[in-house]
Design a protein around this motif. Sequence first.
Motif, PDB file in Angstrom:
ATOM      1  N   ARG A 146       0.813  -1.224   0.000  1.00 14.15           N
ATOM      2  CA  ARG A 146       0.000   0.000   0.000  1.00 14.15           C
ATOM      3  C   ARG A 146       0.843   1.270   0.000  1.00 14.15           C
ATOM      4  NH1 ARG A 146      -4.372  -1.551   2.520  1.00 14.15           N
ATOM      5  NH2 ARG A 146      -4.101  -3.525   3.570  1.00 14.15           N
ATOM      6  N   GLU A 147       2.107   1.171   0.395  1.00 19.95           N
ATOM      7  CA  GLU A 147       2.972   2.359   0.479  1.00 19.95           C
ATOM      8  C   GLU A 147       3.823   2.450  -0.784  1.00 19.95           C
ATOM      9  OE1 GLU A 147       3.676   4.328   3.360  1.00 19.95           O
ATOM     10  OE2 GLU A 147       2.073   3.341   4.518  1.00 19.95           O
ATOM     11  N   GLU A 148       3.853   3.643  -1.354  1.00 19.58           N
ATOM     12  CA  GLU A 148       4.625   3.816  -2.584  1.00 19.58           C
ATOM     13  C   GLU A 148       6.118   3.504  -2.374  1.00 19.58           C
ATOM     14  OE1 GLU A 148       3.320   7.349  -4.424  1.00 19.58           O
ATOM     15  OE2 GLU A 148       4.353   6.897  -6.320  1.00 19.58           O
ATOM     16  N   THR A 149       6.623   3.843  -1.189  1.00 18.33           N
ATOM     17  CA  THR A 149       8.055   3.612  -0.938  1.00 18.33           C
ATOM     18  C   THR A 149       8.368   2.108  -0.954  1.00 18.33           C
ATOM     19  OG1 THR A 149       7.567   3.751   1.398  1.00 18.33           O
ATOM     20  CG2 THR A 149       8.578   5.693   0.419  1.00 18.33           C
ATOM     21  N   HIS A 150       7.459   1.326  -0.379  1.00 16.48           N
ATOM     22  CA  HIS A 150       7.667  -0.137  -0.416  1.00 16.48           C
ATOM     23  C   HIS A 150       7.628  -0.637  -1.854  1.00 16.48           C
ATOM     24  CE1 HIS A 150       5.954  -0.296   3.951  1.00 16.48           C
ATOM     25  NE2 HIS A 150       7.247  -0.013   3.927  1.00 16.48           N
ATOM     26  N   TYR A 151       6.652  -0.147  -2.595  1.00 17.01           N
ATOM     27  CA  TYR A 151       6.499  -0.558  -3.993  1.00 17.01           C
ATOM     28  C   TYR A 151       7.774  -0.250  -4.792  1.00 17.01           C
ATOM     29  CZ  TYR A 151       4.832  -0.177  -8.847  1.00 17.01           C
ATOM     30  OH  TYR A 151       4.688  -0.279 -10.194  1.00 17.01           O
ATOM     31  N   HIS A 152       8.303   0.948  -4.625  1.00 13.77           N
ATOM     32  CA  HIS A 152       9.527   1.306  -5.364  1.00 13.77           C
ATOM     33  C   HIS A 152      10.680   0.382  -4.970  1.00 13.77           C
ATOM     34  CE1 HIS A 152       7.742   4.497  -7.491  1.00 13.77           C
ATOM     35  NE2 HIS A 152       7.563   5.290  -6.454  1.00 13.77           N
ATOM     36  N   PHE A 153      10.748   0.069  -3.681  1.00 11.77           N
ATOM     37  CA  PHE A 153      11.791  -0.860  -3.227  1.00 11.77           C
ATOM     38  C   PHE A 153      11.621  -2.210  -3.934  1.00 11.77           C
ATOM     39  CE2 PHE A 153      13.575  -4.200  -0.702  1.00 11.77           C
ATOM     40  CZ  PHE A 153      14.741  -3.679  -0.149  1.00 11.77           C
ATOM     41  N   HIS A 154      10.392  -2.725  -3.942  1.00  7.35           N
ATOM     42  CA  HIS A 154      10.158  -4.057  -4.552  1.00  7.35           C
ATOM     43  C   HIS A 154      10.524  -4.054  -6.036  1.00  7.35           C
ATOM     44  CE1 HIS A 154       6.774  -4.305  -1.310  1.00  7.35           C
ATOM     45  NE2 HIS A 154       7.945  -4.636  -0.805  1.00  7.35           N
ATOM     46  N   GLN A 155      10.109  -2.978  -6.732  1.00  8.51           N
ATOM     47  CA  GLN A 155      10.359  -2.910  -8.173  1.00  8.51           C
ATOM     48  C   GLN A 155      11.863  -2.896  -8.471  1.00  8.51           C
ATOM     49  OE1 GLN A 155       8.044  -2.053 -11.126  1.00  8.51           O
ATOM     50  NE2 GLN A 155       6.651  -3.226  -9.841  1.00  8.51           N
ATOM     51  N   ALA A 156      12.608  -2.222  -7.611  1.00  3.60           N
ATOM     52  CA  ALA A 156      14.057  -2.149  -7.834  1.00  3.60           C
ATOM     53  C   ALA A 156      14.749  -3.426  -7.356  1.00  3.60           C
ATOM     54  CB  ALA A 156      14.634  -0.934  -7.096  1.00  3.60           C
ATOM     55  N   PHE A 157      14.376  -3.876  -6.157  1.00  3.04           N
ATOM     56  CA  PHE A 157      15.106  -4.994  -5.538  1.00  3.04           C
ATOM     57  C   PHE A 157      15.041  -6.256  -6.394  1.00  3.04           C
ATOM     58  CE2 PHE A 157      16.150  -8.224  -2.366  1.00  3.04           C
ATOM     59  CZ  PHE A 157      17.172  -7.615  -1.660  1.00  3.04           C
ATOM     60  N   ARG A 158      13.892  -6.493  -7.031  1.00  2.47           N
ATOM     61  CA  ARG A 158      13.748  -7.730  -7.836  1.00  2.47           C
ATOM     62  C   ARG A 158      14.590  -7.698  -9.120  1.00  2.47           C
ATOM     63  NH1 ARG A 158       8.291  -6.829 -11.173  1.00  2.47           N
ATOM     64  NH2 ARG A 158       8.936  -4.903 -12.184  1.00  2.47           N
TER      65      ARG A 158
END
Length: 371
Positions: A200-212
């Motif tokens: 739900r948090e944009e910061t988490h989403y950006h982390f996931h998109q980059a980390f993978r």
Amino acid sequence: MEVPFFSALRQHAALQRELESAFRRLLQNGIFILGEEVTTFEAAYAQYHGMPFCTSVANGLDAIFIALKSLHIGAGDEVLVPSHTCFATWLAVSRTGATPVPVEVNPIDFTIDVNLLEAAATSRTKAIIPVHLYGHPCDMRTIVVIARKHSWFVIEDNAQAQGAVCDGQLTGSWGDLSATSFYPTKNLGAWGDGGAILSREETHYHFHQAFRNYGSVIKDVHQLQGVNSRLDELQAGILNIKLKHLYHWNTQRLAHAQHYHQLLAGIGDLILPDLGDENHQPVFHLYVIQTTYRDRLKSYLQEQGIGTGIHYPTPIHLQEAYLNLGHKEGSFPIAEKLSKTILSLPIWPELQSAEIEKVASAIQTFFKHHL
Ligand SMILES: Cc1ncc(COP(=O)(O)O)c(C=O)c1O
């Protein structure tokens, strides 16, 4: 008539035209990694759950691991996990350097016992991973209240329960984050490995998109030391087709569970799974019965051409890989008992009534004539 524990062949036949059109698209555009199929699937999977963001990854283990990493969980932290679950739930925690702290499951639907959470927690507890095991939703309302009280993150492991509903809300949409697997046998299964994280948090989403993607969203710019954990275009294309059928397939699974219930009630020492109710709607990823004659029944069914499974035969706290945690035989009696008594019967959407009747009648014969 043989009854396999799982088969996707009837599903493929029913979806053949749709699947072939996805393959043709792939052949024509020649894009295999992080293309339009992935973007479309991520948007559709997020929307299905009413969650703002989805990041697809290579498998369910990575989905939980990357979710934990985005919350900065690591060495010195503790994460509450159920005593009885897929090995991957605990492994994702250990992989971050944190310690999985098992909490016994309740004996009704085998999900984490919400009455034991606070006693298992310490000042190091950072998160809880409720697992909607076998398709049964955990008591998310209570879990979220307890987690908020103690400032724990909630990461749902929804690998076995895509489409299940708890108090009118889909599993996978209750936690801060949720993780799932698209392993081929799952309710929403790909043709290989796959997984996803909802956030739900944009910061988490950006982390996931980059980390993978090696820690990168812009080519050759690496903001993190990530991993390679991407869902490929072929799997995303298949999942885009299958997601539209998930609700119907789950309805079929529930009807099969009800059918088994009618046919198996009162036989031998069988304990049948909970069918749920309006506030607790399972999606029967697995239909798990319990009997003290489990091993003999399994062998008998095998002789009759009926496939079954055991999820899971060794409690995780007794696996060699986790002896370092110091748990012993007797530490988690419910998980230990389940490992000896549970048996998963065939329950895939395209199973026919006659096949369910064959399974039930073989079980009846076993208890009448083979004990
Ligand atoms: C409850 C649960 N969590 C996590 C996983 C891990 O998923 P995967 O096999 O895609 O890594 C699975 C599936 O195997 C599972 O059933």
